[in-house]
Design a protein around this motif. Structure first.
Motif, PDB file in Angstrom:
ATOM      1  N   ILE A 305       0.847  -1.188   0.000  1.00 50.15           N
ATOM      2  CA  ILE A 305       0.000   0.000   0.000  1.00 50.15           C
ATOM      3  C   ILE A 305       0.878   1.232   0.000  1.00 50.15           C
ATOM      4  O   ILE A 305       2.034   1.212   0.441  1.00 50.15           O
ATOM      5  N   ALA A 306       0.331   2.326  -0.509  1.00 50.45           N
ATOM      6  CA  ALA A 306       1.059   3.591  -0.568  1.00 50.45           C
ATOM      7  C   ALA A 306       1.141   4.203   0.832  1.00 50.45           C
ATOM      8  O   ALA A 306       0.174   4.171   1.606  1.00 50.45           O
ATOM      9  N   ILE A 307       2.284   4.776   1.147  1.00 51.89           N
ATOM     10  CA  ILE A 307       2.520   5.335   2.478  1.00 51.89           C
ATOM     11  C   ILE A 307       2.022   6.780   2.567  1.00 51.89           C
ATOM     12  O   ILE A 307       1.446   7.196   3.583  1.00 51.89           O
ATOM     13  N   ALA A 308       2.232   7.550   1.494  1.00 56.12           N
ATOM     14  CA  ALA A 308       1.956   8.992   1.539  1.00 56.12           C
ATOM     15  C   ALA A 308       0.506   9.326   1.889  1.00 56.12           C
ATOM     16  O   ALA A 308       0.263  10.199   2.750  1.00 56.12           O
ATOM     17  N   PHE A 329       2.809  19.554  10.443  1.00 55.36           N
ATOM     18  CA  PHE A 329       3.217  18.215  10.018  1.00 55.36           C
ATOM     19  C   PHE A 329       3.636  18.280   8.553  1.00 55.36           C
ATOM     20  O   PHE A 329       2.821  18.632   7.685  1.00 55.36           O
ATOM     21  N   ARG A 330       4.894  17.978   8.275  1.00 52.10           N
ATOM     22  CA  ARG A 330       5.400  17.998   6.897  1.00 52.10           C
ATOM     23  C   ARG A 330       5.688  16.549   6.469  1.00 52.10           C
ATOM     24  O   ARG A 330       6.485  15.850   7.107  1.00 52.10           O
ATOM     25  N   VAL A 331       5.034  16.139   5.389  1.00 49.73           N
ATOM     26  CA  VAL A 331       5.175  14.775   4.876  1.00 49.73           C
ATOM     27  C   VAL A 331       6.021  14.819   3.614  1.00 49.73           C
ATOM     28  O   VAL A 331       5.647  15.440   2.614  1.00 49.73           O
ATOM     29  N   HIS A 332       7.194  14.165   3.658  1.00 49.79           N
ATOM     30  CA  HIS A 332       8.113  14.116   2.506  1.00 49.79           C
ATOM     31  C   HIS A 332       8.162  12.673   1.989  1.00 49.79           C
ATOM     32  O   HIS A 332       9.139  11.947   2.207  1.00 49.79           O
ATOM     33  N   ILE A 333       7.109  12.257   1.339  1.00 53.87           N
ATOM     34  CA  ILE A 333       7.019  10.872   0.845  1.00 53.87           C
ATOM     35  C   ILE A 333       6.512  10.904  -0.588  1.00 53.87           C
ATOM     36  O   ILE A 333       5.478  11.521  -0.875  1.00 53.87           O
ATOM     37  N   ALA A 334       7.245  10.263  -1.493  1.00 56.27           N
ATOM     38  CA  ALA A 334       6.836  10.195  -2.894  1.00 56.27           C
ATOM     39  C   ALA A 334       5.613   9.283  -3.042  1.00 56.27           C
ATOM     40  O   ALA A 334       5.447   8.321  -2.280  1.00 56.27           O
ATOM     41  N   ALA A 369       9.817   8.886   4.127  1.00 56.28           N
ATOM     42  CA  ALA A 369       9.825   7.443   3.815  1.00 56.28           C
ATOM     43  C   ALA A 369      10.363   7.251   2.407  1.00 56.28           C
ATOM     44  O   ALA A 369      10.103   8.067   1.510  1.00 56.28           O
ATOM     45  N   GLU A 370      11.116   6.202   2.227  1.00 58.99           N
ATOM     46  CA  GLU A 370      11.634   5.830   0.908  1.00 58.99           C
ATOM     47  C   GLU A 370      11.907   4.328   0.904  1.00 58.99           C
ATOM     48  O   GLU A 370      11.988   3.693   1.965  1.00 58.99           O
ATOM     49  N   THR A 371      12.010   3.787  -0.291  1.00 57.67           N
ATOM     50  CA  THR A 371      12.329   2.361  -0.432  1.00 57.67           C
ATOM     51  C   THR A 371      13.732   2.223  -0.998  1.00 57.67           C
ATOM     52  O   THR A 371      14.073   2.867  -1.993  1.00 57.67           O
ATOM     53  N   ARG A 372      14.519   1.369  -0.353  1.00 58.39           N
ATOM     54  CA  ARG A 372      15.870   1.063  -0.830  1.00 58.39           C
ATOM     55  C   ARG A 372      16.031  -0.449  -0.843  1.00 58.39           C
ATOM     56  O   ARG A 372      15.852  -1.118   0.176  1.00 58.39           O
ATOM     57  N   ASP A 373      16.347  -0.952  -2.020  1.00 58.29           N
ATOM     58  CA  ASP A 373      16.470  -2.412  -2.204  1.00 58.29           C
ATOM     59  C   ASP A 373      15.195  -3.140  -1.791  1.00 58.29           C
ATOM     60  O   ASP A 373      15.244  -4.261  -1.263  1.00 58.29           O
ATOM     61  N   GLY A 374      14.039  -2.495  -1.978  1.00 55.98           N
ATOM     62  CA  GLY A 374      12.767  -3.109  -1.649  1.00 55.98           C
ATOM     63  C   GLY A 374      12.331  -2.905  -0.216  1.00 55.98           C
ATOM     64  O   GLY A 374      11.162  -3.125   0.115  1.00 55.98           O
ATOM     65  N   ASP A 375      13.245  -2.491   0.685  1.00 57.22           N
ATOM     66  CA  ASP A 375      12.891  -2.279   2.087  1.00 57.22           C
ATOM     67  C   ASP A 375      12.356  -0.857   2.286  1.00 57.22           C
ATOM     68  O   ASP A 375      12.798   0.091   1.634  1.00 57.22           O
TER      69      ASP A 375
END
Length: 446
Positions: A305-308, A329-334, A369-375
């Motif tokens: 599911i999308a986090i943003a 509250f500042r949300v920095h999520i693609a 939030a970000e994904t790196r190598d699937g995590d």
């Protein structure tokens, strides 16, 4: 699936190539030996015909008139078919008119033996058949001779070359056709596995809890076991939640009675105070266990599911809650950042941590939030005083609080840690660049 198909195709191609090569070598060897045998038989028949027409004089002379030669090619110069007779010293005592240059043999056969071989004189390759024999004249004289019959091998070599060319061309074409057929067979044979993979992907994307469709007998047990596992997973989670819900409901009345006793003025204050403390403790434990039960935890084939959207929704709700303090509250999520986590768990996790950051911060909360190598790498920062200089590991335990000046039960970080650990993730408490607290979370992809 592509890897499995590639491996099967590669293994089949190697086996097929080995089979084609071995078949080609076997056929070529068999045909070459059969051709040599046919040539041997032909030259042997010619040798018998020559010996049958030969005459030996008393002085050992060998005579064979051209008119009685069994093959006309023996009478035409350089025709490609030759014959000669050697004495026991290896000297030529007779040769056919077709032979212009002498033929030298490295070895000569013993009496009564045949010797089939190839020689390489200046005029080219020759196939020769030699036969050693003795001739006893009427006068009783014994002479030793060697009859040599030879034929130009150029025609034979060309025929074998044409045969090899046709043979390997046909075998190569057959191998190519067989590879294409094998690829089609593999594609057809692996189609049920591809369909199963698509159904599993659909299962994750659409929150279905069962794999539909009929599969071959070899795969159907796997599908049935997967469906059973999914059903048991959901049933076990439901039973666990229902059991804790029933427990909480059944404890409401006894706790209400005890709470009434704790407020009964007929009891001494020193009796009511321990009762109120124990009731508060029981209430904390109950709240903690209910929040823990609300966490679905890592389940089989959980959809990503999308986090943003969830973080932004929580940010808008908490902005109203903390309107008096002006917390931002500042949300920095693609938008494309996703993770395989239950939506309720993610809402509980983000809600708890963002609420803590707003409560103990100084008006600013950053969610990244970000994904790196699937995590999934998630962090919540505030601009407050941080977690202090002591160990932060204890803050993840139930009931432990870093700031006792604010109201709270010390359950927020413990509940968040329970959710993260249920997904085999990691949670760490550190300081951010602004000096405030940072909660960093890593949720593995699988």
């Amino acid at each position: 699936m592509n890897s499995l198909r590639a491996r099967l195709l590669a293994a089949t191609a190697v086996l097929l190539l080995a089979f084609i090569v071995l078949t080609g070598v076997a056929l070529e060897t068999a045909v070459s030996e059969r051709a040599d045998q046919a040539e041997h038989d032909r030259l042997q028949g010619l040798s018998y015909a020559l010996l049958g027409s030969a005459e030996i004089t008393d002085d050992g002379g060998f005579k064979l008139a051209p008119r009685v030669l069994p093959e006309s090619d023996l009478t035409r110069p350089d025709s490609g078919l030759y014959a000669l007779v050697l004495d026991e010293d290896g000297e030529t005592v007779w040769r056919s008119p077709s032979l212009l240059d002498p033929i030298e043999l490295d070895t000569v056969p013993a009496v009564g033996e045949w010797q089939f071989m190839r020689v390489y004189p200046e005029q080219g390759t020759l196939i020769t058949l030699s036969f050693g024999f003795r001739w006893v004249t009427d006068a009783g004289k014994d002479y030793r001779y060697t009859l040599v019959v030879a034929e130009d091998a150029s025609t034979f070599v060309k025929q074998m070359q044409r045969f090899r060319g046709v043979l390997w061309a046909l075998l190569s074409a057959s191998a190519l056709v067989l590879l294409v057929v094998e690829l089609l067979i593999l594609r057809w044979g692996l189609a049920p596995l591809r369909r199963l993979a698509r159904n599993l992907a659909t299962l994750q994307a659409h929150e279905k809890r069962r794999i539909e469709g009929r599969y071959p007998d070899e795969i159907q047990p796997l599908v049935s076991n997967l469906n059973t596992m999914l059903s048991n997973d959901q049933a076990r989670l439901t039973r666990y939640r229902n059991a804790l819900g029933d427990l909480a409901h059944s404890l409401k009345t006894p706790m209400a009675v005890l709470r009434g006793l704790a407020e009964d003025e007929r009891l001494e204050e020193n009796q009511r105070r321990p009762l109120r403390n124990q009731l508060a403790r029981m209430n904390d434990i109950l709240d903690y266990q209910l929040q823990k039960a609300a966490a679905a935890g890592k389940r089989s084939l959980t959809a990503s599911i999308a986090i943003a959207p969830i973080a932004e929704k929580l940010g808008r709700a908490l902005t109203k809650v903390y309107a008096e303090s002006g917390t931002r509250f500042r949300v920095h999520i693609a938008p494309e950042v996703k993770a395989p986590i239950d939506e309720g768990d993610l809402t509980e996790l983000l809600g708890t941590l963002m609420d803590n950051a707003a409560k103990y911060g100084n008006g600013e909360v950053d969610v990244r939030a970000e994904t790196r190598d699937g995590d999934l790498h998630l962090q919540i920062d505030d601009n407050g005083k941080g977690f202090g200089d002591g160990s932060t590991e204890r803050l993840l335990e139930r009931g432990v609080r870093a700031d006792t000046s604010r109201e709270g039960q010390g359950l927020g970080l413990a509940v968040a840690a329970e959710i993260v650990r249920s997904y085999t993730g990691e949670i760490t408490l550190t300081h951010c660049e602004q000096g405030g607290a940072r909660v960093a979370i890593v949720l593995p992809a699988g």
